[in-house]
Scaffold this active site. Structure first.
Site, short mmCIF file in Angstrom:
data_model
loop_
_atom_site.label_atom_id
_atom_site.label_comp_id
_atom_site.label_asym_id
_atom_site.label_seq_id
_atom_site.Cartn_x
_atom_site.Cartn_y
_atom_site.Cartn_z
CG ASN A 161 -0.44 0.08 2.64
OD1 ASN A 161 0.62 -0.56 2.68
ND2 ASN A 161 -0.93 0.57 3.42
CD GLU A 259 5.95 -0.39 11.65
OE1 GLU A 259 5.57 -0.08 10.59
OE2 GLU A 259 6.67 -0.07 12.44
#
Ligand code: ADP
Length: 493
Positions: A161, A259
């Protein structure tokens, strides 16, 4: 006779090498995979499909380069990282074009927002390295000196992304700390990592200090994180994949930073500036909602729900969806057909369960391909899948609350804890609510303001560990305390 695969792809007229970058050399694999553009589905490149042997070669190159790079004086390491940043700045337009073709995010954001931050990642951690202090303290005349020793080869696994942004957010501190790196970019957006390898080599980063391993997660990625020579793993991606990565890390007790995703709330209190709140809400459609930090759950105080919704829908109606290369476009495509289908699956199931689509609710009928309409769903229950699970698309839900306690309960009522945004005109309330929210980052009356000095990461299923500022060095270094006796000290009596 079969033609040998080409090793350079032309993407928006920019040549991109499609092989791995290992030990300062381009290395091919026997197999390749096809990388497509989400803009129109066109094939962009045949990418080297690495596996266990390429992963071992990359870790080997990183291990071989480690002693010299670790021993390189800090000032020299910082100088080279600034040179990499200069190289990124010089090739900003190429990088922006290639990234947009590869992952479909807006060209204007890449040009103006992302690429400057990519360069800043290198500059920031280079400068931070020079400011790192060795803590010193005294124990009955003995000095303690805490040093930041480089840890060794690092495996960095990044998602599609924000490919270059997230890769450099890991690479810069890892290299600044004196480590060497093997980066495995996502298979849906592998191209800018290859350009970064060229830039780093041109900036004078020694061979083997940065390696790029291409391939699928289950093949190249798995082999990399399972390799016993890796001393740190930093992963950004989905919760499901994080479980594999953490299990692989456990086998060798490799320290790991994860993350992961989020289901972050935007809390809109009745005392908020509703225009600002609506702006913040619409901003969550950026990058077609494929942002881990996105505040996808709008929690609005009942008294202002109608007024807020009016403002929101006015703004959403003005969003222009289309080709991410066009300056006027606000929302581009989703990354891949599988992702679009996944998003639509969530929305269909929510609608079947009784949700109402105030806007959107399906793929864009006119644009074809991978464009999903910005969607807002109401009439959703707190325990509904659409409220609990990360969609990673342009899909928001709206729930209402009456009291502050209720707002906090709804906000904290998922298994995630990445971020939260609070819109309120009352600063005391903002502080009070922020204190009660389970989140790695809380924004008040703003969104996505990121300072590299701040810790970044998530609570609960949103991750393990924090990076950013000194916390990155905590992770990428082996801290050592050296205790020295005073001159003439005898320990016997
Ligand atoms: P998404 O589901 O959003 O595509 P993933 O978490 O699967 O995100 O992917 C993030 C990164 O993790 C990608 O670079 C991908 O190739 C990599 N990856 C996927 N599976 C594995 C695995 N088993 N081991 C290591 N890396 C993996």
């Amino acid at each position: 006779m079969a033609r040998p695969p080409t090793t350079t792809a032309l993407v928006a007229d920019v040549p991109v090498d499609t092989r791995h970058w290992i030990g300062g050399h381009r290395v091919a694999s026997a197999a390749t995979f096809t990388d497509h553009s989400p803009i129109d589905g066109a094939p962009l490149a045949e990418i080297a499909r690495g596996g266990a042997s390429e992963a071992a070669a990359a870790v080997g190159a990183a291990a071989a380069a480690f002693p010299d790079w670790a021993a390189t004086p800090r000032a020299e390491r910082a100088r080279v990282l600034h040179a990499v940043a200069d190289g990124v700045d010089k090739r900003r337009e190429d990088l922006a074009l290639v990234e947009t073709h590869d992952n479909g995010a807006l060209l204007r954001s890449h040009r103006r927002g992302v690429l400057p931050r990519v360069a800043h990642n290198f500059r920031f951690f280079a400068d931070r390295l020079l400011e790192l202090e060795h803590a010193e303290f005294d124990t009955r005349g003995h000095t303690n000196r805490v040093s930041w020793d480089p840890a060794g080869p690092c495996a960095l696994i990044t998602p599609w992304n924000a490919p270059l942004m997230l890769a450099t957010w890991k690479i810069a501190p890892a290299l600044a700390a004196g480590n060497t790196v093997v980066l495995k970019p996502a298979e849906w957006s592998p191209l800018t990592a290859s350009l970064l390898a060229d830039i780093a080599a041109g900036a004078g980063l020694p061979p083997g200090v940065l390696n790029v391993l291409q391939g699928y997660g289950a093949e190249a990625g798995d082999a990399l994180v399972s390799h016993p020579g890796v001393r740190r793993i930093s992963f950004t991606g989905s919760v499901a994949t994080a479980r594999h990565v953490a299990a692989a890390a456990a086998a060798h007790l490799t320290p790991v930073s994860l993350e992961l995703g989020g289901k972050s709330p935007l809390l809109v209190f009745a005392d908020a500036d509703l225009d600002l709140a609506a702006d913040l809400a619409v901003e969550q459609y950026d990058n077609a909602g494929q942002v881990c930090l996105a505040a996808t759950r709008l929690l609005v105080q009942s008294a202002v729900a109608d007024a807020f919704l009016r403002r929101f829908t006015e703004r959403a109606a003005r969003l222009r969806q289309g080709d991410p290369r066009e300056e006027a476009t606000d929302i581009g495509p989703t990354i891949h057909r599988r992702q679009l289908e996944r998003i639509d699956g969530f929305v269909r199931r929510a609608l079947d369960a009784g949700a109402r689509a105030v806007i959107g609710g399906g793929p864009h009928p006119g644009l074809g391909g991978l464009y999903y309409r910005p969607t807002l769903l109401t009439d959703v229950a707190q325990d509904a899948e659409i409220v609990q699970e990360e969609v990673f698309g342009p899909v928001l839900t709206l729930q209402t609350f009456d009291t502050e306690d209720e707002a906090v309960a709804l906000a904290n009522g998922t298994r995630f804890g990445l971020a939260a945004t609070v819109a309120t005109g009352d600063r005391e309330r903002a502080r009070r609510v922020a204190d009660r929210l389970v989140a790695g980052t809380v924004w008040t009356n703003c969104f996505f303001v990121r300072d590299l000095r701040a810790p970044f990461g998530g609570s609960r299923r949103s991750g393990i560990g924090r990076e950013g500022g000194t916390w990155s060095f905590d992770f990428y270094c082996d801290l050592k305390n050296t205790v020295t006796a005073p001159e003439g000290w005898t320990d016997h009596g």
